[in-house]
Design an enzyme around this catalytic site. Structure first.
Site, mmCIF file in Angstrom:
data_model
loop_
_atom_site.group_PDB
_atom_site.id
_atom_site.type_symbol
_atom_site.label_atom_id
_atom_site.label_comp_id
_atom_site.label_asym_id
_atom_site.label_seq_id
_atom_site.Cartn_x
_atom_site.Cartn_y
_atom_site.Cartn_z
ATOM 1 N N ARG A 63 2.074 -10.922 -5.459
ATOM 2 C CA ARG A 63 3.450 -10.893 -5.986
ATOM 3 C C ARG A 63 4.326 -11.985 -5.394
ATOM 4 O O ARG A 63 5.320 -12.399 -5.994
ATOM 5 C CB ARG A 63 4.062 -9.500 -5.798
ATOM 6 C CG ARG A 63 3.535 -8.510 -6.815
ATOM 7 C CD ARG A 63 3.969 -7.106 -6.470
ATOM 8 N NE ARG A 63 3.313 -6.646 -5.270
ATOM 9 C CZ ARG A 63 2.715 -5.466 -5.136
ATOM 10 N NH1 ARG A 63 2.709 -4.623 -6.136
ATOM 11 N NH2 ARG A 63 2.136 -5.124 -4.011
ATOM 12 N N GLU B 75 -1.584 0.124 6.680
ATOM 13 C CA GLU B 75 -1.465 1.550 7.014
ATOM 14 C C GLU B 75 -2.853 2.135 7.292
ATOM 15 O O GLU B 75 -3.051 2.870 8.245
ATOM 16 C CB GLU B 75 -0.780 2.271 5.859
ATOM 17 C CG GLU B 75 -0.101 3.526 6.312
ATOM 18 C CD GLU B 75 0.727 4.146 5.202
ATOM 19 O OE1 GLU B 75 0.942 3.487 4.166
ATOM 20 O OE2 GLU B 75 1.131 5.308 5.392
#
Ligand code: 5GP
Length: 174
Positions: A60, A97
């Site tokens: 992105r 994460e």
């Protein structure tokens, strides 16, 4: 009342996992006004600044970084996922994460002394951006500005992973 950039973001609860509020940029870039606002406002962040090159990360970061570079009349450098760049690379592995990820840049993409404007869609912990900063600095470049379309302010990346850098976001979510 004229449209605001915030109005072009779609928020999807529980994507990709329960508890995550996903901020979707597809509705910014499919809207001609929204896309133009985002690119113009990112360009405004470096108005009057001396910039040599724009750097964005896969994927992105490419969508916003490339038109920003074009509008500023500068080149664009890609930080890509591992194994995609064909020439000699520098790499940086960072924590996600769950697990880790590696980004790479061509070794000759940044020359010593180059002033870099780093662009991405969203900052959460700042881990992705910190990895790119490390590569730019190892190549002798200087990150003079970091611009995000969105920040998740609760992670406090500005005072943690990106402390000491000039960081700005167009939209801030808690
Ligand atoms: P960080 O490394 O700062 O923790 O995470 C930022 C990266 O995760 C960015 O590259 C961004 O594309 C992606 N990301 C995390 N959450 C979201 C989200 O809600 N929306 C979007 N568009 N990207 C996200």
């Amino acid at each position: 009342m004229s449209k605001k950039l915030e109005d072009c973001v779609t928020t999807i609860p529980d994507f990709p996992k329960p508890g995550i509020m996903f901020r979707d940029i597809t509705t910014i870039i499919s809207d001609p006004e929204g896309f133009k606002m985002a690119v113009d406002q990112l360009c405004d962040m470096v108005k009057g600044m001396d910039i040599d090159i724009v750097v964005g990360s896969e994927s992105r970061g490419f969508i916003f970084g490339a038109p920003v570079a074009y509008a500023l009349g500068k080149g664009f450098v890609m930080a890509r996922k591992k194994g995609k760049l064909p020439r000699e690379t520098i790499s940086e592995t960072y924590d996600l994460e769950y697990g880790s990820a590696t980004l790479e840049m061509h070794k000759d993409s940044i020359r010593p002394g180059m002033k870099v404007f780093l662009v991405d869609d969203l900052v959460a912990t700042g881990g992705t951006t910190a990895a790119i900063i490390k590569m730019v600095e190892k190549l002798g470049g200087k990150v003079v500005k970091i611009g995000f379309v969105m920040e998740l302010a609760g992670f406090d990346a500005k005072n943690k992973a990106l402390k000491g850098y000039d960081v700005e976001s167009l939209i801030s979510y808690p």
